[in-house]
Design a protein around this motif. Structure first.
Motif, PDB file in Angstrom:
ATOM      1  N   HIS A 307       0.837  -1.197   0.000  1.00  0.00           N
ATOM      2  CA  HIS A 307       0.000   0.000   0.000  1.00  0.00           C
ATOM      3  C   HIS A 307       0.878   1.256   0.000  1.00  0.00           C
ATOM      4  O   HIS A 307       1.789   1.371   0.819  1.00  0.00           O
ATOM      5  N   VAL A 308       0.579   2.182  -0.885  1.00  0.00           N
ATOM      6  CA  VAL A 308       1.328   3.443  -0.919  1.00  0.00           C
ATOM      7  C   VAL A 308       0.984   4.268   0.316  1.00  0.00           C
ATOM      8  O   VAL A 308      -0.187   4.556   0.568  1.00  0.00           O
ATOM      9  N   VAL A 309       2.012   4.618   1.089  1.00  0.00           N
ATOM     10  CA  VAL A 309       1.785   5.410   2.301  1.00  0.00           C
ATOM     11  C   VAL A 309       2.429   6.785   2.222  1.00  0.00           C
ATOM     12  O   VAL A 309       2.116   7.662   3.045  1.00  0.00           O
ATOM     13  N   ALA A 310       3.325   7.001   1.254  1.00  0.00           N
ATOM     14  CA  ALA A 310       3.975   8.311   1.157  1.00  0.00           C
ATOM     15  C   ALA A 310       4.588   8.484  -0.220  1.00  0.00           C
ATOM     16  O   ALA A 310       4.991   7.504  -0.871  1.00  0.00           O
ATOM     17  N   ARG A 311       4.675   9.747  -0.631  1.00  0.00           N
ATOM     18  CA  ARG A 311       5.357  10.114  -1.873  1.00  0.00           C
ATOM     19  C   ARG A 311       6.298  11.295  -1.572  1.00  0.00           C
ATOM     20  O   ARG A 311       5.971  12.447  -1.820  1.00  0.00           O
ATOM     21  N   PRO A 312       7.478  11.012  -1.035  1.00  0.00           N
ATOM     22  CA  PRO A 312       8.403  12.091  -0.661  1.00  0.00           C
ATOM     23  C   PRO A 312       9.064  12.716  -1.897  1.00  0.00           C
ATOM     24  O   PRO A 312       9.503  12.011  -2.809  1.00  0.00           O
ATOM     25  N   PRO A 313       9.194  14.041  -1.926  1.00  0.00           N
ATOM     26  CA  PRO A 313       9.851  14.731  -3.042  1.00  0.00           C
ATOM     27  C   PRO A 313      11.273  15.156  -2.697  1.00  0.00           C
ATOM     28  O   PRO A 313      11.491  15.980  -1.804  1.00  0.00           O
ATOM     29  N   PHE A 314      12.260  14.622  -3.405  1.00  0.00           N
ATOM     30  CA  PHE A 314      13.638  15.007  -3.103  1.00  0.00           C
ATOM     31  C   PHE A 314      13.905  16.470  -3.444  1.00  0.00           C
ATOM     32  O   PHE A 314      14.805  17.083  -2.867  1.00  0.00           O
ATOM     33  N   ALA A 315      13.133  17.043  -4.366  1.00  0.00           N
ATOM     34  CA  ALA A 315      13.334  18.448  -4.737  1.00  0.00           C
ATOM     35  C   ALA A 315      13.132  19.390  -3.555  1.00  0.00           C
ATOM     36  O   ALA A 315      13.590  20.533  -3.590  1.00  0.00           O
ATOM     37  N   ALA A 316      12.457  18.933  -2.505  1.00  0.00           N
ATOM     38  CA  ALA A 316      12.203  19.779  -1.340  1.00  0.00           C
ATOM     39  C   ALA A 316      13.363  19.803  -0.351  1.00  0.00           C
ATOM     40  O   ALA A 316      13.306  20.539   0.639  1.00  0.00           O
ATOM     41  N   MET A 317      14.428  19.047  -0.602  1.00  0.00           N
ATOM     42  CA  MET A 317      15.531  18.971   0.355  1.00  0.00           C
ATOM     43  C   MET A 317      16.262  20.302   0.466  1.00  0.00           C
ATOM     44  O   MET A 317      16.639  20.920  -0.537  1.00  0.00           O
ATOM     45  N   SER A 353       3.608  13.247   2.142  1.00  0.00           N
ATOM     46  CA  SER A 353       4.952  13.339   1.575  1.00  0.00           C
ATOM     47  C   SER A 353       6.042  13.097   2.611  1.00  0.00           C
ATOM     48  O   SER A 353       7.214  13.332   2.342  1.00  0.00           O
ATOM     49  N   ARG A 354       5.667  12.594   3.784  1.00  0.00           N
ATOM     50  CA  ARG A 354       6.640  12.350   4.845  1.00  0.00           C
ATOM     51  C   ARG A 354       7.290  10.977   4.663  1.00  0.00           C
ATOM     52  O   ARG A 354       6.601   9.980   4.441  1.00  0.00           O
ATOM     53  N   GLY A 355       8.618  10.934   4.803  1.00  0.00           N
ATOM     54  CA  GLY A 355       9.359   9.728   4.467  1.00  0.00           C
ATOM     55  C   GLY A 355       9.702   8.810   5.611  1.00  0.00           C
ATOM     56  O   GLY A 355      10.561   7.936   5.458  1.00  0.00           O
ATOM     57  N   ALA A 356       9.052   8.960   6.787  1.00  0.00           N
ATOM     58  CA  ALA A 356       9.307   8.081   7.928  1.00  0.00           C
ATOM     59  C   ALA A 356       7.999   7.860   8.675  1.00  0.00           C
ATOM     60  O   ALA A 356       7.142   8.757   8.733  1.00  0.00           O
ATOM     61  N   LEU A 357       7.846   6.684   9.268  1.00  0.00           N
ATOM     62  CA  LEU A 357       6.612   6.379   9.992  1.00  0.00           C
ATOM     63  C   LEU A 357       6.456   7.255  11.225  1.00  0.00           C
ATOM     64  O   LEU A 357       5.330   7.572  11.622  1.00  0.00           O
ATOM     65  N   ILE A 358       7.553   7.647  11.839  1.00  0.00           N
ATOM     66  CA  ILE A 358       7.443   8.494  13.028  1.00  0.00           C
ATOM     67  C   ILE A 358       6.743   9.801  12.703  1.00  0.00           C
ATOM     68  O   ILE A 358       6.011  10.354  13.529  1.00  0.00           O
ATOM     69  N   GLU A 359       6.929  10.291  11.469  1.00  0.00           N
ATOM     70  CA  GLU A 359       6.212  11.492  11.029  1.00  0.00           C
ATOM     71  C   GLU A 359       4.804  11.158  10.558  1.00  0.00           C
ATOM     72  O   GLU A 359       3.845  11.867  10.883  1.00  0.00           O
ATOM     73  N   LEU A 360       4.687  10.091   9.769  1.00  0.00           N
ATOM     74  CA  LEU A 360       3.384   9.725   9.219  1.00  0.00           C
ATOM     75  C   LEU A 360       2.374   9.419  10.318  1.00  0.00           C
ATOM     76  O   LEU A 360       1.182   9.728  10.195  1.00  0.00           O
ATOM     77  N   SER A 361       2.838   8.797  11.415  1.00  0.00           N
ATOM     78  CA  SER A 361       1.933   8.469  12.530  1.00  0.00           C
ATOM     79  C   SER A 361       2.020   9.472  13.670  1.00  0.00           C
ATOM     80  O   SER A 361       1.356   9.298  14.688  1.00  0.00           O
ATOM     81  N   TRP A 362       2.812  10.490  13.475  1.00  0.00           N
ATOM     82  CA  TRP A 362       3.090  11.502  14.496  1.00  0.00           C
ATOM     83  C   TRP A 362       3.444  10.838  15.831  1.00  0.00           C
ATOM     84  O   TRP A 362       2.812  11.013  16.848  1.00  0.00           O
ATOM     85  N   ASN A 363       4.508  10.012  15.745  1.00  0.00           N
ATOM     86  CA  ASN A 363       5.049   9.295  16.895  1.00  0.00           C
ATOM     87  C   ASN A 363       4.020   8.368  17.537  1.00  0.00           C
ATOM     88  O   ASN A 363       4.028   8.143  18.747  1.00  0.00           O
ATOM     89  N   GLY A 364       3.141   7.819  16.704  1.00  0.00           N
ATOM     90  CA  GLY A 364       2.152   6.857  17.185  1.00  0.00           C
ATOM     91  C   GLY A 364       0.832   7.460  17.578  1.00  0.00           C
ATOM     92  O   GLY A 364      -0.129   6.724  17.852  1.00  0.00           O
TER      93      GLY A 364
END
Length: 413
Positions: A307-317, A353-364
């Protein structure tokens, strides 16, 4: 062999077309067991060393492609990189080479891909402002999300080169000390907060001398290409151990990389200006006049159990690879062939667009609801994570960076 049925007949807009030509290392079960350099082309892998022999390639090109890893090619520097890429392009496109090269193309499904280069040193950066700010908001609510130094230098840590593994390698859940805020003392056991970090990695070819520095303008003379990275992270181990010296066991158990290294030469159409910065950098990091710019417009996709959970953009670095390399060497640290540095988690401004679960779930606090009805804050045993990416190519096409995958295996007691 008809042109239509030939493995050389690859559409110009194929992800692994002639404008891409990523390098890897492979072996075959039914043929020679030795590892050798391959180039992804359409649905096939070109046995590059065999093609060099069949076409009578120049000695330096043939020697680099006959090696069991990419390191001899990496060490050859930009002139050899250009000659090799030009030779590959000619072999795969010119009728004069068709009969010699076609037998050197093997179905990709029939080969085993390996770690493409021998890793010398590994450094991981923290180059996304969105990711760093989100982590700051999670752990320091009510305070400034970024630390005072963040916009003045690319922050990083020195990782463990020996635990970099190729895509598809199982990731064993790490054990270590854990201590929640309410616990009176730490205990020992498997990580309960195992996470991902979707990143882009940069492979160093040309070395530099100890005591020297690599200027921004010289970055492309040292960086050979890019690959995808998942820097697996045990957040509970990390949060207890990282003060005062930073990440250690929470990071060092495994870092997965994709098997294909896309040369920087294939990313000419992906060059883009980095985000506008509100803090003036010191001169050695000042890339405002760089042409072409060092930002890269690479679109990543993260899938958890399909399942797609994120689409992070490297251009935003915020920080570019050239700035990371300049900072890595500004104290006189030398580069070695096979050095590898990664961007840190790639995140954008939106939740998706967040590339880690800690961000996607806001630390759970906000678990992900997956389409199959399951919920995730952090990874469970058996979970599979696949990160893929594409970048702009010529004439509106897109080139593929492949994917990096890993499945979580239970902890070993």
């Amino acid at each position: 062999m008809s042109s239509a049925s030939s493995p050389l007949a690859v559409p110009h807009d194929a992800p692994y077309g002639v404008r891409n030509l990523p390098y890897g290392v492979f072996s075959t079960a039914g043929g020679p067991a030795a590892r050798r350099v391959g180039v992804a082309y359409g649905d096939h892998v070109l046995d590059a060393g065999a093609a060099a022999r069949a076409t009578g390639a120049p000695a330096d090109v043939a020697a680099a492609l006959a090696a069991p890893s990419l390191n001899p090619l990496l060490a050859g520097g930009p002139a050899l990189w250009d000659r090799t890429r030009a030779a590959l392009t000619a072999w795969l496109t010119e009728d004069a080479h068709r009969a010699a090269v076609a037998p050197c193309l093997l179905p990709r499904a029939d080969v085993t891909l390996h770690l493409p280069f021998e890793v010398a040193d590994y450094v991981d950066f923290y180059a996304s402002e969105h990711h760093a700010a989100n982590i700051g908001r999670i752990f320091r609510p009510g305070s400034e999300p970024l630390t005072p130094n963040w916009k003045h230098l690319p922050i990083g840590y020195h990782g463990r080169a020996g635990t970099i593994v190729v895509s598809g390698t199982p990731v064993v859940r790490p054990c270590g000390q854990r201590k929640a805020a309410a616990d009176p003392a730490p205990d020992f056991g498997p990580s309960r907060r195992l996470d991902i970090e979707a990143e882009l990695g940069f492979v160093v070819g040309t070395p530099s001398p100890l005591g020297g520095r690599v200027a921004l303008a010289d970055a492309d003379a040292h960086v050979f290409g890019v690959c995808l990275v998942n820097d697996w992270s045990a957040r509970d181990l990390q949060s207890w151990e990282y003060v005062p010296l930073g990440p250690f066991l929470g990071k060092s158990f495994a870092t997965s990389v994709s098997p294909w290294v896309v040369p920087l030469a294939a990313l000419a159409d992906a060059r883009t200006a980095p985000p506008v910065r509100d803090t003036e950098p010191l001169p050695y990091l000042d890339d405002r006049a760089a042409h072409p710019p060092y930002g890269l417009d690479i679109a990543l996709e993260v899938r958890l159990n399909g399942h797609v959970v994120a689409r992070p953009p490297f251009a935003a670095m915020y920080w570019t690879y050239a700035q990371m390399l300049a900072h890595l060497t500004v104290n006189g640290a030398s580069l070695r062939t096979g050095d590898f540095f990664a961007s840190g988690t790639i995140s954008g401004p939106e939740r998706e667009s967040r590339g880690a679960l800690i961000e996607l779930s806001w630390n759970g606090e906000q678990p992900l609801e997956l389409p199959d009805g399951t919920r995730r804050s952090f990874l469970e045993d058996g979970d599979e994570v696949v990160i893929s990416a594409t970048a702009p190519g010529p004439d509106g096409t897109r080139i593929g960076l492949g994917e990096v995958s890993g499945r979580i295996a239970p902890a070993r007691r």
